[in-house]
Design an enzyme around this catalytic site. Structure first.
Site, PDB file in Angstrom:
ATOM      1  N   CYS A  78       0.891  -1.148   0.107  1.00 33.56           N
ATOM      2  CA  CYS A  78      -0.083   0.213   0.152  1.00 33.56           C
ATOM      3  C   CYS A  78       0.797   1.140  -0.104  1.00 33.56           C
ATOM      4  O   CYS A  78       1.693   1.521  -0.976  1.00 33.56           O
ATOM      5  CB  CYS A  78      -1.077   0.030   1.018  1.00 33.56           C
ATOM      6  N   HIS A 165      -3.827  -5.545   0.758  1.00 33.15           N
ATOM      7  CA  HIS A 165      -3.200  -5.976   1.810  1.00 33.15           C
ATOM      8  C   HIS A 165      -3.272  -7.401   2.051  1.00 33.15           C
ATOM      9  O   HIS A 165      -4.185  -8.037   2.332  1.00 33.15           O
ATOM     10  CB  HIS A 165      -3.938  -5.458   3.031  1.00 33.15           C
ATOM     11  N   GLU A 167      -1.779  -8.985   4.498  1.00 33.51           N
ATOM     12  CA  GLU A 167      -1.871  -9.381   5.763  1.00 33.51           C
ATOM     13  C   GLU A 167      -3.339  -9.493   6.157  1.00 33.51           C
ATOM     14  O   GLU A 167      -3.430  -9.950   7.407  1.00 33.51           O
ATOM     15  CB  GLU A 167      -1.159  -8.408   6.602  1.00 33.51           C
TER      16      GLU A 167
END
Ligand code: XMP
Length: 507
Positions: A78, A165, A167
């Site tokens: 990001c 993202h 994660e």
């Protein structure tokens, strides 16, 4: 130990990146973007986090790519990806509208970062800027319907970037992407595990402490208990664990925890200080003052006990990794701010050396380590309980009578949660005693008694929380039991406020 370094630009997801990569057996460390980083032979790769800033903001965090690009592979996520683009001469622009939520990622070019990742998969987006022009020698490796540059890499350098993202739970194949980066690109072997941690830490503790004596305060909570057992494995009876009864613990809790510690063979020193705490708290109503009194009384009692043990060199603490990261990172960069209020914060001029065996672990890892060390589930999976204990759940002045009422109500609520298999489904549950008397009717008699609040929340780390949607019938049952069994209470209410705007505790 081989590791991946995560550079934190203040994203709320930074810790999550570190945790996810550890889950695949690779050690990670988080460091704020402004601290200078030593790339020794243990650092095998770098990940740049997201950020609440836009790369063109006046005070946007920056990073010296040139200093690191030739040393280890770098993956930007990001903001980290956008900063990379800007740094190498590309362009990042404000999007027409903020993109938040799921998107379908389509792989456009074979790349080792996407080894075994499906051609189309769901990813999670959260950004208001978009990469519009790639620098020379950079190439797109994946796109979504909305944005062409969802993932890219540099042709002649070890640089990758992701706009989404990996994660976040909703990114279906995020773990695969991390695994590819770590094992295929950075060539790290996945061998970080609780049992390895225990083995290495015990060795480290023995070498560091040698035959010195160590003291520590244990509370029955997960962190201090696991730290104590680990130290005990390393240095045995040279660890003196001091367990203070503040009189502000739950029904039967002091004895239960003490029994567990003794079963674990800890060299534990129980200290009964109930009267001292109660006396100091008498007629004090202000929450902050109560916290301060409890904190300083705790230190007094603990130090007095510590002084009885001769030749103590070390003070052990149950500090864990989130505390370390939070105090190192620029709070101005992080949008979520946690106020710290740990009882047992010791004076600055302390004469002992500090040792923190769990300093690199996340909470879930502390639990795994605890399981391997043989700590019982009652300790490892108990709800968080504040250091000042029931004192901050009795609104206003604390008295022995109020402690008694609250303990009884708390026991009913917690026992019922356990009985209905709900205890592990909520993150934290509590009862609060309000200094409010209301009118009721019991039998044919008018009553005028106190109010109990039931509080239950779902959360990940206590920084934000949502009130738990407990079944109505269950709450009704708990309410009946409390009113029938706890003298002095004639009304029970359920707290339906989230954090923010409220906090979990009422004081
Ligand atoms: P709040 O009330 O701030 O609580 O939303 C967040 C988490 O922290 C715990 N808490 C404390 N823990 N000393 C502690 O050790 C304290 O003074 C304290 N105050 C709150 C709270 O129980 C929740 O888990």
């Amino acid at each position: 130990m081989n590791k991946i370094l995560i550079i934190d630009f203040g994203s709320q997801y930074t810790q999550l990146i570190a945790r996810k990569i550890r889950e695949i057996g690779i050690y990670t460390e988080v460091t704020p973007y402004f601290s200078s980083v030593q790339i020794d032979e243990n650092v095998k790769g770098i990940i740049l986090s997201g950020s609440p800033y836009s790369v063109d903001d006046n005070n946007a965090p920056t990073w010296d790519f040139k200093a690191y690009e030739a040393k280890v592979p770098i993956l930007g996520i990001c903001y980290g990806a956008q900063l990379m683009i800007k740094n190498y001469g590309g362009k990042v622009q404000k999007s027409a509208r903020r993109e938040f939520g799921a998107a379908i990622l389509e792989i456009k070019q074979n790349d080792i970062l996407f080894k075994d990742v499906s051609n189309k998969s769901v990813v999670w987006m959260s950004h208001s800027d978009t990469i519009s022009i790639l620098p020379k020698d950079f190439t797109i490796i994946a796109s979504t319907n909305n944005i062409p540059v969802a993932a890219f890499r540099a042709r002649n350098k070890n640089l990758w970037g992701l706009q989404f993202h990996p994660e976040v739970f909703h990114t279906q194949e995020g773990i695969k992407i991390f695994r590819n980066f770590a094992t295929e690109i950075c060539k790290i072997e996945a061998n970080w595990s609780p049992s390895n941690f225990i083995k290495n830490t015990i060795e480290y503790l023995r070498e560091t402490i040698k035959n010195d004596r160590v003291i520590m305060a244990v509370s029955g909570g997960v962190d201090s208990s696991v730290a104590a057992v680990l130290l005990h494995k390393a240095i045995g009876k040279n660890l003196y664990s001091i367990f203070v009864n503040t009189g502000l613990l739950r029904e039967g809790e002091f004895q239960e925890v003490l029994d567990i510690y003794r079963k674990l063979d800890l060299n534990v020193i129980p200290v009964n200080a109930e009267d001292i705490f109660l006396e100091k708290l008498s007629a004090v109503a202000d929450p902050e003052q109560k916290r301060k009194i409890i904190g300083s009384t705790f230190i007094e009692v603990f130090m007095k006990e510590a002084e009885k043990i001769s030749d103590v060199k070390w003070l052990a603490q149950g500090t864990i990794y989130p505390d370390v990261i939070e105090s190192a990172t620029d709070v101005k960069a992080a949008k979520t701010i946690k106020s710290h209020h740990n009882v047992g914060g010791l004076p600055q001029n302390i004469k002992f050396k500090i040792i923190e065996p769990l300093r690199v672990l996340f909470k879930d890892e502390v639990r795994k380590v605890g399981e391997e060390l043989g700590l019982p589930k009652e300790i490892l999976y108990r709800h968080p309980f504040p250091g000042p204990g029931l004192a901050i759940r009795i609104i206003g002045e604390v008295s022995p009578q109020k402690i008694k009422i609250l303990r009884k109500a708390d026991k009913i609520f917690i026992d019922e949660l356990k009985k209905h298999d709900l205890y592990n489904k909520v993150w934290q549950a509590a009862t609060i005693l309000l200094p409010v008397k209301t009118v009721g009717i019991m039998g044919d008699e008018r009553s005028y008694q106190w109010t109990i609040v039931l509080r239950a929340v779902n959360s990940v780390d206590g920084m934000t929380a949502d009130w738990s949607r407990l079944p109505y019938d269950f709450i009704a049952d708990v309410s009946n039991k409390i009113i029938n069994d706890v003298n002095g209470v004639n009304r029970v209410v359920y707290d339906i406020t989230s954090k923010p705007p409220a906090t979990i505790e009422w004081e």
